[in-house]
Design a protein around this motif. Structure first.
Motif, mmCIF file in Angstrom:
data_model
loop_
_atom_site.group_PDB
_atom_site.id
_atom_site.type_symbol
_atom_site.label_atom_id
_atom_site.label_comp_id
_atom_site.label_asym_id
_atom_site.label_seq_id
_atom_site.Cartn_x
_atom_site.Cartn_y
_atom_site.Cartn_z
ATOM 1 N N ASP A 111 35.747 55.172 33.577
ATOM 2 C CA ASP A 111 36.529 54.844 34.768
ATOM 3 C C ASP A 111 35.971 53.558 35.358
ATOM 4 O O ASP A 111 34.855 53.529 35.875
ATOM 5 C CB ASP A 111 36.445 55.980 35.787
ATOM 6 C CG ASP A 111 37.315 55.709 37.014
ATOM 7 O OD1 ASP A 111 38.152 54.799 36.947
ATOM 8 O OD2 ASP A 111 37.155 56.420 38.018
ATOM 9 N N TYR A 112 36.756 52.491 35.243
ATOM 10 C CA TYR A 112 36.375 51.202 35.820
ATOM 11 C C TYR A 112 37.018 51.163 37.200
ATOM 12 O O TYR A 112 38.207 50.910 37.346
ATOM 13 C CB TYR A 112 36.875 50.071 34.930
ATOM 14 C CG TYR A 112 36.348 48.701 35.286
ATOM 15 C CD1 TYR A 112 35.150 48.250 34.761
ATOM 16 C CD2 TYR A 112 37.060 47.842 36.122
ATOM 17 C CE1 TYR A 112 34.669 46.984 35.065
ATOM 18 C CE2 TYR A 112 36.589 46.590 36.435
ATOM 19 C CZ TYR A 112 35.392 46.161 35.907
ATOM 20 O OH TYR A 112 34.910 44.905 36.215
ATOM 21 N N PHE A 113 36.214 51.448 38.222
ATOM 22 C CA PHE A 113 36.722 51.678 39.573
ATOM 23 C C PHE A 113 36.308 50.559 40.513
ATOM 24 O O PHE A 113 35.210 50.012 40.424
ATOM 25 C CB PHE A 113 36.196 53.011 40.102
ATOM 26 C CG PHE A 113 36.466 53.225 41.570
ATOM 27 C CD1 PHE A 113 37.715 53.630 42.000
ATOM 28 C CD2 PHE A 113 35.469 53.011 42.514
ATOM 29 C CE1 PHE A 113 37.971 53.816 43.359
ATOM 30 C CE2 PHE A 113 35.718 53.195 43.872
ATOM 31 C CZ PHE A 113 36.978 53.604 44.296
ATOM 32 N N ASN A 114 37.197 50.237 41.452
ATOM 33 C CA ASN A 114 36.831 49.333 42.535
ATOM 34 C C ASN A 114 37.722 49.624 43.737
ATOM 35 O O ASN A 114 38.793 50.225 43.617
ATOM 36 C CB ASN A 114 36.950 47.869 42.104
ATOM 37 C CG ASN A 114 38.377 47.458 41.826
ATOM 38 O OD1 ASN A 114 39.093 46.990 42.706
ATOM 39 N ND2 ASN A 114 38.815 47.622 40.577
ATOM 40 N N SER A 115 37.264 49.193 44.892
ATOM 41 C CA SER A 115 38.039 49.348 46.122
ATOM 42 C C SER A 115 37.662 48.211 47.062
ATOM 43 O O SER A 115 36.829 47.360 46.728
ATOM 44 C CB SER A 115 37.751 50.703 46.783
ATOM 45 O OG SER A 115 36.438 50.721 47.317
ATOM 46 N N LEU A 116 38.234 48.206 48.236
ATOM 47 C CA LEU A 116 37.941 47.153 49.205
ATOM 48 C C LEU A 116 36.463 47.091 49.571
ATOM 49 O O LEU A 116 35.948 46.020 49.901
ATOM 50 C CB LEU A 116 38.770 47.375 50.473
ATOM 51 C CG LEU A 116 40.234 46.965 50.375
ATOM 52 C CD1 LEU A 116 41.051 47.655 51.452
ATOM 53 C CD2 LEU A 116 40.370 45.451 50.483
ATOM 54 N N THR A 117 35.782 48.219 49.515
ATOM 55 C CA THR A 117 34.374 48.263 49.918
ATOM 56 C C THR A 117 33.427 48.535 48.761
ATOM 57 O O THR A 117 32.221 48.654 48.976
ATOM 58 C CB THR A 117 34.162 49.348 50.995
ATOM 59 O OG1 THR A 117 34.638 50.600 50.498
ATOM 60 C CG2 THR A 117 34.897 48.990 52.264
ATOM 61 N N GLN A 118 33.959 48.632 47.546
ATOM 62 C CA GLN A 118 33.110 48.909 46.397
ATOM 63 C C GLN A 118 33.398 47.930 45.274
ATOM 64 O O GLN A 118 34.464 47.961 44.677
ATOM 65 C CB GLN A 118 33.326 50.340 45.887
ATOM 66 C CG GLN A 118 32.537 50.683 44.631
ATOM 67 C CD GLN A 118 31.040 50.499 44.810
ATOM 68 O OE1 GLN A 118 30.432 51.115 45.689
ATOM 69 N NE2 GLN A 118 30.428 49.646 43.995
ATOM 70 N N PRO A 119 32.451 47.025 44.970
ATOM 71 C CA PRO A 119 32.620 46.172 43.792
ATOM 72 C C PRO A 119 32.739 47.035 42.540
ATOM 73 O O PRO A 119 32.356 48.211 42.547
ATOM 74 C CB PRO A 119 31.340 45.328 43.775
ATOM 75 C CG PRO A 119 30.773 45.429 45.142
ATOM 76 C CD PRO A 119 31.172 46.777 45.660
ATOM 77 N N ARG B 8 34.715 42.062 56.172
ATOM 78 C CA ARG B 8 35.833 42.619 56.920
ATOM 79 C C ARG B 8 36.806 43.337 55.989
ATOM 80 O O ARG B 8 37.214 42.786 54.966
ATOM 81 C CB ARG B 8 36.562 41.496 57.653
ATOM 82 C CG ARG B 8 37.832 41.918 58.364
ATOM 83 C CD ARG B 8 37.547 42.785 59.574
ATOM 84 N NE ARG B 8 37.053 41.990 60.691
ATOM 85 C CZ ARG B 8 36.723 42.508 61.870
ATOM 86 N NH1 ARG B 8 36.804 43.821 62.049
ATOM 87 N NH2 ARG B 8 36.284 41.735 62.841
ATOM 88 N N THR B 9 37.152 44.569 56.331
ATOM 89 C CA THR B 9 38.203 45.283 55.607
ATOM 90 C C THR B 9 39.505 45.162 56.387
ATOM 91 O O THR B 9 39.492 45.077 57.617
ATOM 92 C CB THR B 9 37.843 46.752 55.394
ATOM 93 O OG1 THR B 9 37.548 47.354 56.646
ATOM 94 C CG2 THR B 9 36.657 46.888 54.455
ATOM 95 N N PRO B 10 40.641 45.158 55.690
ATOM 96 C CA PRO B 10 41.912 44.885 56.373
ATOM 97 C C PRO B 10 42.564 46.134 56.943
ATOM 98 O O PRO B 10 42.210 47.264 56.609
ATOM 99 C CB PRO B 10 42.765 44.309 55.247
ATOM 100 C CG PRO B 10 42.298 45.049 54.030
ATOM 101 C CD PRO B 10 40.818 45.235 54.226
ATOM 102 N N GLU B 11 43.553 45.900 57.795
ATOM 103 C CA GLU B 11 44.464 46.937 58.243
ATOM 104 C C GLU B 11 45.750 46.822 57.425
ATOM 105 O O GLU B 11 46.256 45.721 57.203
ATOM 106 C CB GLU B 11 44.776 46.778 59.732
ATOM 107 C CG GLU B 11 43.569 46.941 60.638
ATOM 108 C CD GLU B 11 43.899 46.664 62.097
ATOM 109 O OE1 GLU B 11 45.087 46.391 62.391
ATOM 110 O OE2 GLU B 11 42.978 46.700 62.922
ATOM 111 N N PHE B 12 46.275 47.959 56.961
ATOM 112 C CA PHE B 12 47.497 47.982 56.167
ATOM 113 C C PHE B 12 48.689 48.358 57.056
ATOM 114 O O PHE B 12 48.574 49.219 57.934
ATOM 115 C CB PHE B 12 47.380 49.006 55.034
ATOM 116 C CG PHE B 12 46.466 48.588 53.927
ATOM 117 C CD1 PHE B 12 45.095 48.679 54.072
ATOM 118 C CD2 PHE B 12 46.975 48.120 52.730
ATOM 119 C CE1 PHE B 12 44.244 48.309 53.052
ATOM 120 C CE2 PHE B 12 46.139 47.749 51.704
ATOM 121 C CZ PHE B 12 44.761 47.831 51.856
ATOM 122 N N ASN B 13 49.814 47.710 56.810
ATOM 123 C CA ASN B 13 51.027 48.018 57.550
ATOM 124 C C ASN B 13 52.228 47.989 56.623
ATOM 125 O O ASN B 13 52.164 47.436 55.515
ATOM 126 C CB ASN B 13 51.247 47.010 58.687
ATOM 127 C CG ASN B 13 50.235 47.163 59.804
ATOM 128 O OD1 ASN B 13 50.105 48.234 60.386
ATOM 129 N ND2 ASN B 13 49.497 46.101 60.086
#
Length: 749
Positions: A453-461, A496-501
């Motif tokens: 599982d090659y995983f990433n997110s806004l706060t995880q490289p 900074r992490t974003p707000e989604f709309n």
């Protein structure tokens, strides 16, 4: 083209849909860590900010080893081959790239890597043997064979010349490769090298993918082994009728004139033939592709048993796609198993899978508006629809016939994240396998249902873990935790992490957006905005993902800018209705949707609505120009990188997919060009382009330069000698981003 904007869209503030954050992390302001400001020089330097972020992930066929490429700490673009023993969970270097000969790549290989978006030095590709006992490694035109038993690297005897597109045969007896536009095989049992084709050269290319196959179809090869190693199917491409142009690649110390056959929209494509060569006799038979010769051949795949070959036949207008199967004993008689038709275009995918334990295959189709998986019998009859709903499958990942499961990645939960699911082979409800919010890319072993599982997110490289068939983590391969000592830790306290709309397009469809607020943020102040855009097909920006492109975003928010992104109609993973809105007229609904985003921004009390810029590269560069020229009351400034300015200058397969033929749709091509809107430009434009770009040719920008100069319009331009479309190189990128930041400071503050 209708140049009148819809009054209701201009006058109204778009409806904001109350939507939950994508995950808990999206509600946080920053990651944990130190608060050292990010600099442009740092995010382009080594070690990479993302930490240990391997590429080229593979599981050995027996599932006992995980292998991957890792950039060096002192040079993130120089890669060695590493391994992890699954049983002991120990990691070690498998092959040090210093053991291989370095050297200059051939022009053909440079172009192929540019198409594949492969950048770097050292080991960039490798291929496992079927018995998991050896690895084939191409390097600078030479081929190397690494034996795990004796831990030795041996250079293979491929004679003189540059070997490219090399791989091991299915059972590991042969190595195949292309040299001088011909196909060769090397018998590893006796080191005997034999050419399988001999007429390659000039306009004739054997076993090689043509330009549009590489750039637009994601097909980077022109040959395919049968499972029993007795035959190779291959394409023979004749470029004689394709217009030959002299392309100037401008370098700092001179100009390189490159003769290139470039299939401009509406002009001739290559002539393509499909052959099957017998490895023993060297005899080639030719498959009958039908009377119509002006076609595409996007996919080729052998059926189990090695007696039947499938190929996907695509019409020139890309409204028809057929899956055909032919017996190598009867090459003049093929059977059409599936036909897909669209009033707009058919998107290609790689999700065809022929089952071994039953006479059936899995096929992916967008016939109900979203990409879903179907189980067919070998007579072309649908047995069951495996997935369905108002959401899209990304890819077919793995088929476990033994236990009756089909694994796929998709967007069932939200289009802003990619998850792994599985569904019963004979039909049923999908099960979600992945758990963490973000983007999951799965790499399965061939012989059993374990996956990386090659995983990433806004706060995880990017991080890599090994999982069993039901998603339980077995072990970390690379945890890459953002803790003290990680390259990004010193900067993560300001991350900074974003707000989604969610917003509404004029036709009622949902538009996803995200907004990054400045660091620090004061709600009582008004801030300038940079709208970062791509906006083109087959791409998506508004996701819960880690991206190197966001490093400049993080820099900008620390300089006091808001950064906003919106995925307009035409972008990916939202179904055909959302995508087809751009058909026959580019740069219309895309700009309309970006204006919806600006209307929303201007409704926010902390936005300086008079100081909004738009910035994009490639299709995003096109969007930046279109937005500034057509909507100067929305955008004060624009940065346009490597833009297409006239779609007649781009290639057949991409351009005609969306705009059709330039003769029959002259009005659409004219309306989709930048040139009619130059007169609408007022001020605030910076353009940049690589002067050796062989994808979006430099001429696209020079035409805009000349048109603006003829109109007496003032603008800025920065052109980079020797740079290709992707603007690689630490020094180039430092200068580029410093220039962009300086421009935005001067224009918006």
């Amino acid at each position: 083209m209708n140049k009148i904007w819809i009054n209701s869209l201009l006058a109204s503030i778009p409806l904001l849909i109350n939507a939950p954050m994508i995950n808990a992390h999206a509600m946080e302001t920053h990651m944990d860590g130190n608060k050292s400001p990010l600099t442009i020089e740092r995010f382009n330097a080594s070690p990479a900010l993302a930490g240990t972020s391997p590429r080229g992930l593979k599981l050995s066929p027996d599932g006992k080893r995980v292998t991957y490429l890792v950039g060096r700490a002192d040079n993130q673009s120089f890669y060695d081959l590493w391994q992890m023993d699954v049983a002991t969970q120990k990691t070690s270097i498998l092959v040090n790239a210093d053991k291989l000969a370095g050297g200059e790549l051939s022009d053909e290989e440079k172009a192929r890597r540019e198409r594949q978006r492969i950048y770097g030095q050292g080991i960039m590709e490798y291929d496992w043997s079927a018995d998991s006992k050896a690895v084939l490694i191409p390097s600078a035109g030479k081929l190397y064979y690494y034996s795990l038993a004796d831990k030795k690297v041996t250079e293979l005897a491929t004679d003189e010349g540059f070997a490219t597109d090399a791989r091991l045969s299915p059972n590991g007896r042969f190595v195949s490769f292309v040299r001088d536009q011909n196909l060769f095989v090397l018998d590893l049992s006796n080191n005997k090298l034999q050419p399988l084709t001999k007429d390659g050269g000039g306009a004739i290319k054997n076993g090689m993918a043509e330009f549009v196959a590489q750039e637009e179809m994601s097909r980077y090869t022109g040959y395919w082994w049968s499972d029993d190693e007795s035959k190779i199917a291959f394409t023979r491409v004749d470029e004689s009728d394709v217009e030959q142009v002299t392309r100037n690649e401008i370098y700092a110390d001179g100009i390189k004139l490159t003769e290139q056959r470039y299939p401009y929209a509406g002009k001739n494509n290559v002539k393509i033939a499909l052959g099957v060569v017998n490895i023993g006799s060297k005899k080639t038979i030719w498959i009958d592709l039908g009377k119509e010769q002006d076609i595409y051949l996007p996919r080729v795949k052998w059926l189990p048993g090695s007696e039947q070959l499938s190929f996907q036949w695509q019409s020139r207008d890309q409204k028809d796609l057929q899956l055909r199967v032919v017996s190598t004993n009867k090459p003049d008689s093929s059977q059409v198993l599936v036909t897909e038709r669209s009033k707009a275009w058919i998107n290609l995918n790689k999700d065809l899978y022929f089952l071994e334990k039953q006479n059936a295959f899995i096929w992916a189709s967008e016939r109900d508006g979203y990409l879903h998986l179907y189980l067919y019998d070998l007579n072309g009859k649908v047995k069951t629809q495996l997935t369905q709903g108002d959401w899209a499958v990304d890819n077919l990942e793995h088929v476990d016939e033994e236990n009756g499961w089909v694994y796929f990645s998709g967007r069932k939960d939200t289009p802003t994240e990619r998850h792994l699911y599985r569904v019963p082979l004979m039909g049923g409800e999908p099960e979600k396998i992945s758990s963490r919010s973000g983007m999951h890319n799965a790499v399965f072993a061939e012989e059993k249902s374990v996956y990386l599982d090659y995983f990433n997110s806004l706060t995880q490289p990017p991080q890599i873990s090994l999982h069993d068939a039901v998603g339980e983590k077995i072990t970390w391969v690379e945890q890459n935790a953002v803790v003290e000592g990680h390259p990004i830790f010193d900067h993560s306290g300001l991350w900074r992490t974003p707000e989604f709309n969610k917003l509404k397009a004029e036709d009622g469809q949902t538009l996803y957006s995200r907004i990054f607020k400045p660091v620090p943020f004061d709600a009582a102040k008004k801030y300038p905005v940079v709208v970062r855009v791509y906006g083109g097909p087959h791409a998506q920006l508004v996701t819960n993902s880690w991206s190197e492109q966001d490093y400049f975003t993080q820099y900008l928010v620390q300089q006091g800018f808001i950064v906003f992104q919106l995925d307009n109609r035409g972008s990916a993973h939202r179904g055909t209705q959302f995508e087809h809105a751009i058909y026959h007229h580019l740069g219309k609904v895309e700009v309309d949707d970006q204006k919806v985003g600006v209307d929303y921004l201007r409704s926010l009390p902390y936005v300086d609505g008079d100081n909004i810029a738009i910035y994009g590269h490639s299709y995003g560069g096109y969007m930046a120009l279109m937005s500034l020229f057509k909507a100067p009351d929305y955008f004060k400034a624009a940065i346009s990188g490597a833009p297409v300015s006239d779609w007649r200058l781009y290639d057949t397969h991409y351009t005609e997919r969306y705009l059709g033929n330039p003769v029959s749709n002259k009005k659409g091509y004219d309306a989709s060009s930048i040139m009619p809107y130059v007169k609408g430009y007022q001020s605030g434009l910076l353009m940049y382009h690589g002067m050796a770009d062989d994808n979006v040719l430099f001429e696209n920008s020079t035409r805009v330069y000349k048109a603006l100069q003829d109109e007496g319009k003032l603008f800025q331009m920065i052109d980079y000698p020797g740079s290709k479309h992707s603007m690689r190189g630490e020094k180039v990128r430092n200068h580029l981003y410093r220039s962009l930041a300086d421009f935005l400071e001067r224009q918006l503050k």
